[in-house]
Design a protein around this motif. Structure first.
Motif, mmCIF file in Angstrom:
data_model
loop_
_atom_site.group_PDB
_atom_site.id
_atom_site.type_symbol
_atom_site.label_atom_id
_atom_site.label_comp_id
_atom_site.label_asym_id
_atom_site.label_seq_id
_atom_site.Cartn_x
_atom_site.Cartn_y
_atom_site.Cartn_z
ATOM 1 N N LEU A 22 -18.880 4.265 2.294
ATOM 2 C CA LEU A 22 -18.765 3.775 0.924
ATOM 3 C C LEU A 22 -17.578 2.833 0.821
ATOM 4 C CD1 LEU A 22 -19.444 6.925 -1.306
ATOM 5 C CD2 LEU A 22 -21.010 5.052 -0.763
ATOM 6 N N GLN A 23 -17.691 1.878 -0.092
ATOM 7 C CA GLN A 23 -16.618 0.901 -0.290
ATOM 8 C C GLN A 23 -16.181 0.917 -1.752
ATOM 9 O OE1 GLN A 23 -15.199 -0.912 2.140
ATOM 10 N NE2 GLN A 23 -16.565 0.060 3.635
ATOM 11 N N PRO A 24 -14.875 0.971 -2.010
ATOM 12 C CA PRO A 24 -14.406 0.859 -3.397
ATOM 13 C C PRO A 24 -14.501 -0.586 -3.877
ATOM 14 C CG PRO A 24 -12.537 0.939 -1.925
ATOM 15 C CD PRO A 24 -13.758 1.099 -1.055
ATOM 16 N N ALA A 25 -14.383 -0.789 -5.172
ATOM 17 C CA ALA A 25 -14.406 -2.145 -5.734
ATOM 18 C C ALA A 25 -13.055 -2.817 -5.463
ATOM 19 C CB ALA A 25 -14.680 -2.081 -7.234
ATOM 20 N N PRO A 26 -13.027 -3.929 -4.710
ATOM 21 C CA PRO A 26 -11.741 -4.534 -4.321
ATOM 22 C C PRO A 26 -10.850 -4.883 -5.497
ATOM 23 C CG PRO A 26 -13.564 -5.506 -3.081
ATOM 24 C CD PRO A 26 -14.179 -4.647 -4.140
ATOM 25 N N GLN A 27 -11.429 -5.395 -6.596
ATOM 26 C CA GLN A 27 -10.592 -5.790 -7.724
ATOM 27 C C GLN A 27 -9.924 -4.592 -8.378
ATOM 28 O OE1 GLN A 27 -13.829 -5.899 -7.497
ATOM 29 N NE2 GLN A 27 -14.872 -5.373 -9.423
ATOM 30 N N LEU A 28 -10.642 -3.443 -8.423
ATOM 31 C CA LEU A 28 -10.044 -2.243 -8.989
ATOM 32 C C LEU A 28 -8.967 -1.679 -8.067
ATOM 33 C CD1 LEU A 28 -13.132 -0.326 -10.477
ATOM 34 C CD2 LEU A 28 -11.337 -1.555 -11.711
ATOM 35 N N VAL A 29 -9.214 -1.743 -6.775
ATOM 36 C CA VAL A 29 -8.201 -1.284 -5.816
ATOM 37 C C VAL A 29 -6.926 -2.095 -5.968
ATOM 38 C CG1 VAL A 29 -7.630 -1.019 -3.371
ATOM 39 C CG2 VAL A 29 -9.940 -0.458 -4.189
ATOM 40 N N SER A 30 -7.072 -3.393 -6.112
ATOM 41 C CA SER A 30 -5.905 -4.259 -6.279
ATOM 42 C C SER A 30 -5.108 -3.877 -7.517
ATOM 43 C CB SER A 30 -6.358 -5.719 -6.359
ATOM 44 O OG SER A 30 -5.259 -6.575 -6.585
ATOM 45 N N LEU A 31 -5.809 -3.596 -8.606
ATOM 46 C CA LEU A 31 -5.127 -3.196 -9.843
ATOM 47 C C LEU A 31 -4.379 -1.884 -9.666
ATOM 48 C CD1 LEU A 31 -7.874 -4.098 -12.491
ATOM 49 C CD2 LEU A 31 -5.674 -5.242 -12.163
ATOM 50 N N TRP A 32 -5.007 -0.928 -9.002
ATOM 51 C CA TRP A 32 -4.360 0.368 -8.834
ATOM 52 C C TRP A 32 -3.185 0.301 -7.870
ATOM 53 C CZ3 TRP A 32 -4.135 4.384 -11.745
ATOM 54 C CH2 TRP A 32 -5.137 4.611 -12.678
ATOM 55 N N ARG A 33 -3.286 -0.529 -6.865
ATOM 56 C CA ARG A 33 -2.154 -0.649 -5.937
ATOM 57 C C ARG A 33 -0.944 -1.297 -6.605
ATOM 58 N NH1 ARG A 33 -5.571 -2.049 -0.369
ATOM 59 N NH2 ARG A 33 -6.092 0.153 0.044
ATOM 60 N N GLN A 34 -1.226 -2.103 -7.602
ATOM 61 C CA GLN A 34 -0.111 -2.662 -8.371
ATOM 62 C C GLN A 34 0.537 -1.612 -9.260
ATOM 63 O OE1 GLN A 34 -1.251 -6.316 -10.460
ATOM 64 N NE2 GLN A 34 -2.698 -6.771 -8.810
ATOM 65 N N ARG A 35 -0.242 -0.610 -9.651
ATOM 66 C CA ARG A 35 0.289 0.441 -10.527
ATOM 67 C C ARG A 35 0.939 1.578 -9.738
ATOM 68 N NH1 ARG A 35 -4.067 2.247 -14.935
ATOM 69 N NH2 ARG A 35 -2.337 3.702 -15.334
ATOM 70 N N LEU A 36 0.342 1.939 -8.606
ATOM 71 C CA LEU A 36 0.861 3.066 -7.823
ATOM 72 C C LEU A 36 1.807 2.527 -6.757
ATOM 73 C CD1 LEU A 36 -2.434 5.133 -7.422
ATOM 74 C CD2 LEU A 36 -0.738 5.241 -9.250
ATOM 75 N N THR A 37 3.018 2.261 -7.170
ATOM 76 C CA THR A 37 3.978 1.565 -6.289
ATOM 77 C C THR A 37 5.076 2.486 -5.782
ATOM 78 O OG1 THR A 37 5.241 0.896 -8.249
ATOM 79 C CG2 THR A 37 3.567 -0.651 -7.404
ATOM 80 N N SER A 38 4.887 3.796 -5.892
ATOM 81 C CA SER A 38 5.918 4.712 -5.415
ATOM 82 C C SER A 38 6.185 4.471 -3.924
ATOM 83 C CB SER A 38 5.469 6.157 -5.613
ATOM 84 O OG SER A 38 6.356 7.042 -4.961
ATOM 85 N N PRO A 39 7.458 4.521 -3.497
ATOM 86 C CA PRO A 39 7.762 4.359 -2.075
ATOM 87 C C PRO A 39 7.420 5.597 -1.258
ATOM 88 C CG PRO A 39 9.755 4.834 -3.311
ATOM 89 C CD PRO A 39 8.675 4.662 -4.316
ATOM 90 N N TYR A 40 7.099 6.702 -1.934
ATOM 91 C CA TYR A 40 6.785 7.949 -1.238
ATOM 92 C C TYR A 40 5.295 8.029 -0.891
ATOM 93 C CZ TYR A 40 11.326 9.170 -3.229
ATOM 94 O OH TYR A 40 12.651 9.180 -3.573
ATOM 95 N N LYS A 41 4.961 8.995 -0.057
ATOM 96 C CA LYS A 41 3.560 9.239 0.267
ATOM 97 C C LYS A 41 2.835 9.710 -0.989
ATOM 98 C CE LYS A 41 3.839 8.323 4.681
ATOM 99 N NZ LYS A 41 3.130 7.161 5.262
ATOM 100 N N LYS A 42 1.695 9.115 -1.241
ATOM 101 C CA LYS A 42 0.952 9.379 -2.476
ATOM 102 C C LYS A 42 -0.237 10.297 -2.179
ATOM 103 C CE LYS A 42 0.743 4.877 -3.011
ATOM 104 N NZ LYS A 42 1.886 4.447 -2.164
ATOM 105 N N ILE A 43 -0.276 11.446 -2.864
ATOM 106 C CA ILE A 43 -1.262 12.492 -2.590
ATOM 107 C C ILE A 43 -2.053 12.790 -3.862
ATOM 108 C CG2 ILE A 43 -1.607 14.870 -1.818
ATOM 109 C CD1 ILE A 43 1.099 14.616 -0.356
#
Length: 523
Positions: free
Chosen positions: A351-372
């Motif tokens: 399965l593949q996520p929607a690239p545009q949505l992934v880009s938006l979320w990566r801009q929001r989830l910017t913690s330097p720690y491991k994200k779980i």
């Protein structure tokens, strides 16, 4: 004396299939003795036998008003109330019946059933222990006690009850069936299969036993025999809603269907759909136009999935608008393709996520720690014992929050998301309001480092995306997770953490914590 003769005549008339005549006799007797609790009770029994429940209730109520100690009237009134969902009234009448009954065993069993339906397991267990002490010779009470113990779960004691029931009445298939189930829950699969064989020797057409036996074969890892037997599910009453509408269409048998339109349709859970969609490219390779129906929550996620020519909304009315020549439920595909543990298709991410949505979320989830990402409860719509068994309280995951340099995000939907209020503020970021359908969940998962989940559709989604996912499993897992292994032949990015004691999540959580902190651990 005349009235007693009339009552006996009425009973004879009722027993010989003359309810109208019996009613006339009892009504005539009631005219002469309007304050007779016994007559009202017998009229209640007569109306109940004719499924006239509202009239039966009136007479039972009048009987207990005239004689508050009339335990049989209380008992029958309780049964009526329980059937109509009036649980407080039912409980009150069961307890009144117990005060005067000379045979409290059946009353205790019914009260226990009511208490179990309200998740008051310990109270139910107390009732059944009293019942079995009073009547240890009744196999049905032994079975009822075993069923209650099984849900707690106290599997060894439940097994003992079922074996006592079998000793008392070896010809009753229900005892063998219950024994087969509890052996399955203990992971004693060969013994479970032997018990199912006894069930089917006594009741060859028992559909539930035939269907459940397939789960034992699948849990054992015998996919060929298991998926063949799994076809029995289609005939079960609770599954007919998935299949009844497709009955007029010829069933696809795996042949080439060039020039025709084949509909593969959704059934059962969202996780099942995510797990088995991997078979559709194999289906497409055999023919013409492939239609695939899915519920709304999965439509955007499966858009443009390889091999699917038309993605349809699942439902009787939407599907009626699309002509199909052939049809098959999705979960029949493993049997059709002869899957074994070594031939499961698409073990890699499919399965593949929607690239545009992934880009938006990566801009929001910017913690330097491991994200779980975390999911700790299943779908509340499935309020049954297997669903509750695989749900883990969020508080049981508290040891994870002591890990340094980790940021935790909740992917939990439904009522269980409210459990976040039970842990310190800021410990877990709640994303539930952002999860509109699975394409949103997929984009968030793609932006995380790992997902920790109980057995839910999100675990399937994360693994189908190729994301590392750690799954916490109950002592008695669903068949797809097999036994005694930490990996899954369905998903290479998945690791399994199993309960070693039924109902105890401390073991798998400790093992998960150790994995996170070990030198070769995951993120």
């Amino acid at each position: 004396m005349d009235n007693m003769i009339r009552q006996n005549d009425a009973i004879h008339l009722l027993n010989t299939g003359q309810p109208a005549a019996a009613l006339a006799v009892l009504q005539q007797a009631l005219v002469q003795q309007p304050d007779s609790a016994e007559l009202h009770y017998k009229l209640g029994v007569l109306h109940r036998s004719q499924k006239q429940n509202s009239l039966a209730r009136v007479h039972y109520q009048q009987a207990v008003i005239l004689d508050p100690g009339f335990w049989a009237a209380h008992f029958n009134l309780a049964i009526l109330c329980q059937e109509e969902g009036q649980m407080p009234d039912a409980e009150r009448h069961y307890r009144q019946a117990l005060l005067n009954s000379s045979d409290p065993g059946p009353i205790l069993c019914n009260l226990a059933s009511l208490l179990q339906s309200s998740h008051r397991q310990e109270e139910a267990l107390s009732c059944l222990r009293q019942a079995v002490t009073l009547r240890p010779d009744l196999p049905e009470i032994q079975n009822n006690l075993g069923n209650c113990l099984q849900t707690i779960p106290q599997l060894a004691e439940a097994e003992s009850c079922y074996r006592k029931a079998i000793q008392l009445a070896p010809e009753q298939p229900i005892s063998w069936y219950n024994l087969a189930v509890t052996l399955h829950l203990q992971g004693r699969l060969e013994e479970s299969l032997a018990a199912y064989d006894q069930v089917l020797a006594l009741a060859p057409d028992w559909l539930e036993a035939r269907s459940n036996r397939s789960h034992t074969l699948l849990l054992k890892g015998d996919l060929e025999a298991g998926f063949t037997a799994y076809e029995e599910r289609i005939r079960k009453s609770e599954h007919l809603r998935y299949h009844r509408w497709a009955a007029p269409l010829p069933r696809w048998q795996g042949e080439h269907y060039t020039g025709r339109r084949l509909l593969i349709y959704f059934e059962q859970g969202l996780g099942d759909c995510i797990q088995f969609i991997r078979y559709l490219p194999l289906v497409k390779a055999r023919g013409g136009t492939l239609l695939f129906s899915v519920p709304t929550a999965l439509q955007r996620l499966f858009q443009n999935f390889p091999g699917v020519d038309e993605l349809l909304l699942h439902g009787v009315e939407p599907l009626a608008k699309h002509r199909a020549d052939l049809a098959l439920p999705l979960m029949s595909l493993p049997r059709l393709f002869g899957s074994t543990l070594n031939t499961i298709p698409l073990r890699k991410a499919y399965l593949q996520p929607a690239p545009q949505l992934v880009s938006l979320w990566r801009q929001r989830l910017t913690s330097p720690y491991k994200k779980i990402g975390l999911v700790w409860a299943g779908n509340p719509a499935y309020d049954h014992e297997p669903s509750r068994r695989r749900t883990c309280p969020l508080t049981a995951l508290a040891p994870l929050f002591t890990l340094p340099n980790r940021e935790f995000y909740s992917l939990q939907k439904g009522a269980a998301a409210a459990e976040i209020a039970q842990i310190p503020p800021g410990t877990l970021h709640d994303l539930s309001a952002e999860l509109h359908d699975f394409i949103d969940t997929a984009a968030i998962i793609a932006s995380l480092d790992i997902v920790v989940s109980v057995d839910t559709s999100v675990a399937h989604l994360a693994a189908a995306l190729g994301k590392p996912v750690y799954v916490l499993l109950p002592y008695a897992p669903e068949w797809r997770w097999l036994l005694r292994r930490s990996d899954s032949p369905w998903y290479p990015s998945m690791r399994l953490f199993r309960q070693t004691v039924p109902g105890d999540w401390s073991g798998p959580v400790a093992a998960l914590l150790n994995t996170f902190t070990s030198r070769d651990g995951a993120p």
